[in-house]
Design a protein around this motif. Structure first.
Motif, PDB file in Angstrom:
ATOM      1  N   ARG A  60      -9.133  11.296  14.537  1.00 29.23           N
ATOM      2  CA  ARG A  60      -8.194  11.706  14.912  1.00 29.23           C
ATOM      3  C   ARG A  60      -8.966  12.582  16.412  1.00 29.23           C
ATOM      4  NH1 ARG A  60      -9.175  15.676  10.277  1.00 29.23           N
ATOM      5  NH2 ARG A  60     -10.927  16.830  11.400  1.00 29.23           N
ATOM      6  N   CYS A  77     -12.456  14.449  17.407  1.00 25.74           N
ATOM      7  CA  CYS A  77     -13.593  14.868  15.780  1.00 25.74           C
ATOM      8  C   CYS A  77     -15.010  14.631  16.246  1.00 25.74           C
ATOM      9  CB  CYS A  77     -12.803  13.191  14.798  1.00 25.74           C
ATOM     10  SG  CYS A  77     -14.306  13.572  13.378  1.00 25.74           S
ATOM     11  N   ARG A 103       0.483  -0.903  -0.060  1.00 23.64           N
ATOM     12  CA  ARG A 103       0.199  -0.372  -0.137  1.00 23.64           C
ATOM     13  C   ARG A 103       1.021   1.140   0.382  1.00 23.64           C
ATOM     14  NH1 ARG A 103      -2.905   0.234   4.565  1.00 23.64           N
ATOM     15  NH2 ARG A 103      -4.745  -1.884   3.773  1.00 23.64           N
ATOM     16  N   THR A 104       1.117   2.799  -0.939  1.00 27.90           N
ATOM     17  CA  THR A 104       1.353   3.242  -0.738  1.00 27.90           C
ATOM     18  C   THR A 104       0.470   4.319   0.364  1.00 27.90           C
ATOM     19  OG1 THR A 104       0.346   4.229  -1.870  1.00 27.90           O
ATOM     20  CG2 THR A 104       1.298   3.963  -3.469  1.00 27.90           C
ATOM     21  N   THR A 161       0.701   6.983   0.754  1.00 37.23           N
ATOM     22  CA  THR A 161      -0.455   8.307   0.850  1.00 37.23           C
ATOM     23  C   THR A 161      -2.021   7.344   0.812  1.00 37.23           C
ATOM     24  OG1 THR A 161      -0.515   7.798  -1.617  1.00 37.23           O
ATOM     25  CG2 THR A 161      -0.083   9.885  -0.671  1.00 37.23           C
ATOM     26  N   TRP A 162      -2.016   6.201   0.994  1.00 26.66           N
ATOM     27  CA  TRP A 162      -3.308   5.838   1.094  1.00 26.66           C
ATOM     28  C   TRP A 162      -4.278   6.397   2.361  1.00 26.66           C
ATOM     29  CZ3 TRP A 162      -6.231   3.317  -1.991  1.00 26.66           C
ATOM     30  CH2 TRP A 162      -7.555   3.221  -1.695  1.00 26.66           C
ATOM     31  N   PRO A 163      -5.674   6.456   2.071  1.00 21.08           N
ATOM     32  CA  PRO A 163      -5.832   7.054   2.619  1.00 21.08           C
ATOM     33  C   PRO A 163      -6.679   6.437   3.859  1.00 21.08           C
ATOM     34  CG  PRO A 163      -7.260   7.005   1.121  1.00 21.08           C
ATOM     35  CD  PRO A 163      -6.472   6.391   1.016  1.00 21.08           C
ATOM     36  N   THR A 164      -6.773   5.513   3.625  1.00 19.22           N
ATOM     37  CA  THR A 164      -7.132   4.473   4.664  1.00 19.22           C
ATOM     38  C   THR A 164      -6.569   4.391   5.931  1.00 19.22           C
ATOM     39  OG1 THR A 164      -6.186   2.335   3.444  1.00 19.22           O
ATOM     40  CG2 THR A 164      -8.717   3.083   3.458  1.00 19.22           C
ATOM     41  N   ARG A 190      -4.751   6.890   7.177  1.00 22.20           N
ATOM     42  CA  ARG A 190      -5.365   7.946   7.461  1.00 22.20           C
ATOM     43  C   ARG A 190      -6.094   8.025   8.036  1.00 22.20           C
ATOM     44  NH1 ARG A 190      -4.409  11.445   2.500  1.00 22.20           N
ATOM     45  NH2 ARG A 190      -6.068  11.506   2.223  1.00 22.20           N
ATOM     46  N   THR A 191      -7.295   7.677   7.565  1.00 18.68           N
ATOM     47  CA  THR A 191      -8.274   7.755   8.667  1.00 18.68           C
ATOM     48  C   THR A 191      -8.559   6.988  10.022  1.00 18.68           C
ATOM     49  OG1 THR A 191      -8.867   6.243   6.697  1.00 18.68           O
ATOM     50  CG2 THR A 191      -9.506   9.111   6.736  1.00 18.68           C
ATOM     51  N   ARG A 239     -17.615  13.085  15.229  1.00 20.10           N
ATOM     52  CA  ARG A 239     -17.903  12.062  15.279  1.00 20.10           C
ATOM     53  C   ARG A 239     -17.608  10.983  15.237  1.00 20.10           C
ATOM     54  NH1 ARG A 239     -22.022  11.229  12.210  1.00 20.10           N
ATOM     55  NH2 ARG A 239     -21.634   8.471  12.275  1.00 20.10           N
ATOM     56  N   THR A 240     -16.351  10.339  15.669  1.00 18.93           N
ATOM     57  CA  THR A 240     -16.199   9.340  15.625  1.00 18.93           C
ATOM     58  C   THR A 240     -15.305   9.687  17.807  1.00 18.93           C
ATOM     59  OG1 THR A 240     -13.692  10.297  14.635  1.00 18.93           O
ATOM     60  CG2 THR A 240     -14.220   7.508  15.655  1.00 18.93           C
TER      61      THR A 240
END
Ligand SMILES: Cc1cc2nc3c(=O)[nH]c(=O)nc-3n(C[C@H](O)[C@H](O)[C@H](O)COP(=O)(O)O)c2cc1C
Ligand code: SF4
Ligand code: FES
Ligand code: FES
Lengths: 201, 544
Positions: free
Chosen positions: B533, B536, B520-521, B523-526, B528-529, B538-539
């Motif tokens: 955070r 946050c 996986r590169t 920059t893969w968003p998962t 990050r998420t 929502r979480t």
């Protein structure tokens, strides 16, 4: 508290949580593209599919929006889930062959080519709408939106010119899962109204 | 559309009780002479396209030129689709019930001379039975009509849809008066439950149960509830809802008012696709006339119950027929579906409990209230009661609209009503249920047409676009066309039940390449998420 099972392990969640939130809380990996905690989920990319087993029947749902319920059983990597994900990735590959991220993710699931026709070899945007949602819900300006519909749908600003409302914050670029927004930001924000730094008049 | 019937227009008065309504009905009925000759010219969309307005004009002129006795001036009545569209323009002459097909302006004089003056049928305009070669003069004897049972379509082709008086004479709004003055809302729901009516929009969800859950949601949440008509009818080749809205708008309206009464709703919406301008116009006229008479709006028939409706036009997207997309469209936003895993009876339009039903479903309600749920349950088969309207299109001899009891074998529709495949070609398949349905091959010809049998066979009742295809190429082309339409929705949360002959449902699973080692590169968003955070909203705080 609601308790249910993810991949055979019992987990606890608060009423109102989604399956994805619970899974992440417990360190279970589910791939996502259009989800971001800062904004409301919209269920656009479908990549986060999981299988819900309830007694004798099971169904495929998207975990980023599926509400937790007592006693359900979630499978995040069952053969059925993997198959659906491969389908989705194949479609995404055809939709945006230009995205390195999508190609890498597809390869992870063993998908290297798509049987669907790709019309725009450089396209990177999966039309997940995350940029639009962050602009509306977090920044609060709605400088961008989806334009058109069906196969003509794309992300853009009003009249496809520089958006008056854009504050050039770059939030859309930050959340974009494929890097597609990077190439679009200049068109959206236009020429900076105030030039700062060296050489500014 | 001009209305030149001799019925006096009583719109000046407002009706304040059931007795007022009955008095008006009797007055209107008395004003009609059953022996007065009447020429009915179909002005449904098919006949309009085939030139029925010109035929009507020519007939008017011919009557005038012939100088027929002023006391029995024959009336010309403009109606909605008679169903037998492939034979249009259709003209029916009453009281004899003579049925003329493919009437051109040139035929007008002969019709007036031979039928009105001499009282004989014009042979060359009659329907010819393709098997026996006989001329069939009367509508009721034509096989296409003989095997039908018309409940929803009972008024269509008989009433002028722009004239409320005509509908009233044929018993329109009797069910409303009955419900308002002799039934409680609870009793109306009970009758609909007892009728076994299932939604005609596709899924076949029991309507009574839907209403019951909406009532439960209202009891829990309080506040307003909405009733909505789904007139988006996007399935290619389907025109059942269109015909009902164009030909008998009052049936839909009355059904909706009854639903509103049962559920305690005071505002309703009719979501009609913009491609149906005649339907929108006729619904508008119907609402205006009903309001003027006090059948809609404040204090309906003096009962104290108030309810009003507005028509919303769809902007031409198939997906806007789906409930959540339809609601967002009415709310004024882009008509895109929302995956909510919450039922619209709990959270629908404007986030409120909402009952959305198909046009045909609503149009069944007045009859159920008037004649009772048990009567309706006696028609059709046990788990699919009542009748179903089908659009019959494609390679069949009789293209048109039919209404048959549920449970009738597929074969009867294709052979008896549809008149078989043209040119003696072999039957290949029937496509039912539009993009969400499937193709039924020859071996399923004896399949009874009810919700469960169709679902079991892998197809769907849905809004019906049925095409009997003669050749394989046609069958697969239709399947391809159907899957293309659903393709636009494939990215959205539809259950993944696909037509058995949709090419990609039958295809082998994904073509998998050998396992790839690419990691996986970064920059893969998962990645990050995955970690929430801090802070946050929502979480960290979806609390119970
Ligand atoms: C993609 C999609 C398109 C639909 N189109 C229609 C439509 O054109 N007309 C309709 O009545 N229902 C349509 N439906 C079904 C509606 O969502 C809804 O179930 C129905 O109107 C409920 O009414 P009923 O219970 O009377 O059938 C569609 C559903 C989906 C998923
Ligand atoms: S630009 Fe990025 S965030 Fe916006 S819709 Fe496309 S992929 Fe999603
Ligand atoms: S992350 Fe759930 S649909 Fe995109
Ligand atoms: S339009 Fe005249 S019969 Fe259908």
């Amino acid at each position: 508290m609601v308790s249910f099972k993810i991949n055979g392990e019992t987990v606890q969640a608060r009423q109102g949580w989604t399956v994805l939130e619970t899974a992440r809380q417990h360190g279970v990996h589910i791939p996502t593209l259009c989800h971001h905690e800062a904004v409301e989920p919209s269920g656009a990319c479908r990549l986060c599919v999981v299988e819900v087993v309830q007694g004798k029947w099971s169904k495929i749902v998207i975990s980023c929006m599926y509400p937790v319920a007592e006693g359900i059983e979630i499978l995040t990597d069952s053969p059925r889930v993997k198959n659906v994900r491969r389908w989705i990735l194949e479609m995404l590959l055809a939709e945006c062959p230009g995205s390195k991220e999508i190609r890498a993710l597809a390869a992870e699931y063993g998908v290297s080519a798509s049987r669907f026709a790709a019309h725009h070899p450089d396209e990177q945007c999966i039309l997940c709408g995350l940029c639009v949602r962050v602009c509306k819900e977090v920044v609060g300006v709605s400088a961008i939106s989806t334009i058109g519909r069906g196969v003509h749908k794309k992300i853009g600003s009003p009249y496809q010119g520089p958006a008056e409302a854009c504050v050039a914050c770059g939030s859309c670029v930050t959340v974009c899962p494929t890097g597609a927004m990077r190439a679009r930001l200049d068109a959206v924000r236009g020429e900076p109204k105030v030039k700062l730094a060296h050489g500014a008049k | 559309m001009s209305n030149i019937s001799a019925v006096p227009q009583p719109w000046a008065e407002r009706l304040n009780s059931a007795a007022d309504l009955e008095a008006l009905r009797q007055r209107l009925e008395a004003g009609q002479d059953p022996n007065r000759p009447e020429i009915i010219v179909c002005h449904g969309t098919g006949c309009l396209a085939n030139g029925s307005p010109q035929a009507a004009e020519a007939l008017k002129k011919a009557i005038k030129d012939a100088g027929l006795d002023a006391k029995v001036v024959p009336g010309i009545k403009i109606t909605g689709c008679h169903g037998f569209c492939s034979r249009g323009p259709l003209v029916v002459v009453r009281p004899q019930g003579l049925f003329y097909q493919r009437v051109q302006p040139e035929d007008a004089q002969e019709i007036v001379q031979t039928t009105l003056i001499e009282g004989k049928p014009v042979d060359r305009l009659l329907y010819v039975d393709p098997v026996s070669g006989e001329h069939i003069p009367h509508e009721k004897d034509i096989p296409f009509y003989k095997h039908q049972e018309r409940i929803v379509l009972r008024n269509i082709g008989k009433v002028d849809p722009t004239d409320l008086g005509d509908t009233l004479v044929r018993g329109g709004y009797q069910a409303l008066a009955k419900a308002l003055f002799s039934m409680t809302p609870e009793e109306v729901v009970q009758q609909v439950e007892a009728s076994g009516l299932r939604g005609r929009g596709g899924a076949g969800f029991p309507t009574g149960r839907k209403w019951r859950s909406a009532l439960a949601a209202v009891a829990k949440k309080g506040g307003p509830v909405y009733v909505v008509v789904n007139g988006d009818e996007g399935d290619p080749g389907a025109f059942m809802d269109r015909t009902i809205m164009e030909g008998d708008p009052h049936a839909v309206l009355e059904g909706l008012i009854l639903g509103a009464y049962a559920l305690g709703a005071h505002q309703g919406y009719m979501y009609v696709r913009a491609e149906y301008p005649v339907a929108i116009k006729h619904l508008g006229i119907a609402m205006e006339q009903a309001r003027a008479l006090g059948l809609l709006g404040e204090n309906i028939l003096g009962s104290g119950f108030s309810f009003d409706v507005q028509v919303n036009r769809g902007a031409g997207a198939f997906v806007c027929g789906e409930s959540t997309a339809l609601f967002t469209s009415i709310e004024g936003r882009a008509g895109e579906p929302k995956p909510k895993y919450v039922r619209s009876v709990e959270e629908g339009l404007w986030g409120r409990p909402t009952v959305l039903n198909n046009v045909e479903t609503w149009a069944n309600v007045p009859q159920i209230v008037e004649k009772g749920g048990a009567w309706f349950a006696g028609i059709g088969v046990p788990h699919s009661t009542g009748t179903k309207v089908f659009s019959l299109v494609g390679k069949v001899n009789n293209v048109g609209l039919v209404e048959v009891p549920m449970g009738i074998p597929l074969q009867d529709i294709v052979e008896k009503l549809g008149g078989g495949v043209p040119g003696g070609q072999p039957f290949k398949a029937v496509q039912t249920g539009g993009p969400s349905g499937g193709c039924l091959p020859e071996r399923l010809l004896d399949l009874p047409l009810d919700f469960d049998a169709l679902t079991e066979a892998g197809s769907m009742m849905a809004a019906w676009a049925s095409a009997a295809c003669a050749r394989c190429s046609t069958a697969s082309a239709r399947a391809r066309a159907a899957s293309r339409t659903s393709w636009t929705c494939a990215a959205w949360p539809r259950p993944s039940r696909t037509a058995p002959c949709a090419p990609w449902a039958a295809a082998p699973p994904t073509r998998c390449s050998p396992p790839c080692n690419t990691s996986r590169t970064s920059t893969w968003p998962t990645s990050r998420t995955t970690s929430a955070r801090p802070g946050c909203a929502r979480t960290s705080s979806p609390t119970a």
